[in-house]
Design a protein around this motif. Structure first.
Motif, PDB file in Angstrom:
ATOM      1  N   ASP A 297     -35.954  -7.879 -26.978  1.00 29.36           N
ATOM      2  CA  ASP A 297     -36.848  -8.094 -28.307  1.00 29.36           C
ATOM      3  C   ASP A 297     -36.209  -8.843 -28.968  1.00 29.36           C
ATOM      4  N   ARG A 298     -35.185  -9.807 -28.398  1.00 37.97           N
ATOM      5  CA  ARG A 298     -35.169 -11.724 -28.260  1.00 37.97           C
ATOM      6  C   ARG A 298     -35.752 -12.294 -28.052  1.00 37.97           C
TER       7      ARG A 298
ATOM      8  N   LYS B  48     -44.931 -15.742 -18.841  1.00 34.10           N
ATOM      9  CA  LYS B  48     -44.035 -15.446 -19.645  1.00 34.10           C
ATOM     10  C   LYS B  48     -44.564 -13.782 -20.219  1.00 34.10           C
ATOM     11  N   ILE B  49     -42.616 -13.137 -20.173  1.00 33.11           N
ATOM     12  CA  ILE B  49     -42.760 -11.876 -20.422  1.00 33.11           C
ATOM     13  C   ILE B  49     -42.170 -11.476 -21.852  1.00 33.11           C
TER      14      ILE B  49
ATOM     15  N   GLY C  65     -26.448  -7.675 -18.526  1.00 29.57           N
ATOM     16  CA  GLY C  65     -26.350  -6.210 -17.502  1.00 29.57           C
ATOM     17  C   GLY C  65     -27.294  -6.008 -18.764  1.00 29.57           C
ATOM     18  N   GLU C  66     -27.468  -5.586 -19.984  1.00 24.85           N
ATOM     19  CA  GLU C  66     -28.286  -5.543 -20.493  1.00 24.85           C
ATOM     20  C   GLU C  66     -30.015  -5.774 -19.983  1.00 24.85           C
ATOM     21  N   LEU C  67     -30.309  -6.417 -19.426  1.00 27.98           N
ATOM     22  CA  LEU C  67     -31.394  -7.386 -19.150  1.00 27.98           C
ATOM     23  C   LEU C  67     -31.448  -7.098 -18.147  1.00 27.98           C
TER      24      LEU C  67
END
Length: 152
Positions: free
Chosen positions: A90-91, A84-85, A64-66
């Motif tokens: 930040d994980r 690539k993002i 949900g956060e993503l």
């Protein structure tokens, strides 16, 4: 109307209410024995002009956060595909890949019902395992179902 039909109607009422108030709804399908969890959005394509998003293999809160980060970062803009993002979370870094709607018929029932005969598109968020290997790496070790074609 039986109880399951009543629950379905309540659920779709919630989906529609979230889309109306927030712009989208996130559906999470939890992990079970021999079943990989997944989450997906409904309403993003219509309200923010970017593809809907499906995430396989992560828990509901983080998915949900993503999805929220995705909407905030890309709404009304172009989403980079197969790139690539590094800054959606930040994980770890992620990739977005295109997914044909036909590959998701069993998974995105809220979107199928919401959009009915209208056009919508999906991307899948691909993430690395705990060693930061992506699914194309022979050492990749994580339960993530890939719905589209992932190549880097």
């Amino acid at each position: 109307m039986d109880i399951s039909e009543e629950k379905k109607n309540e659920y779709f009422k919630t989906v529609n209410e979230n889309i109306k108030t927030k712009g989208f709804h996130t559906t999470a399908v939890l992990e079970d024995v021999d079943f990989t969890p997944f989450a997906y959005s409904t309403g993003i394509f219509e309200n923010f002009e970017i593809p809907e998003l499906i995430i396989s293999g992560l828990g509901p809160n983080f998915s949900g956060e993503l999805i929220e980060n995705y909407v905030e970062k890309y709404k009304f803009n172009k989403v980079p595909i197969n790139t690539k993002i590094e800054n959606l979370t930040d994980r770890f870094p992620i990739f977005f890949i295109e997914v044909e709607n036909e590959n998701l018929v069993e998974n995105v029932l809220s979107s199928i019902k919401f959009y009915e005969n209208r056009e919508y598109k999906y991307l899948q968020l691909i993430f690395p395992d705990l060693n930061l290997y992506f699914p194309t790496n022979p050492n990749y070790d994580y339960d993530q179902k890939i719905f589209g074609e992932f190549k880097i």
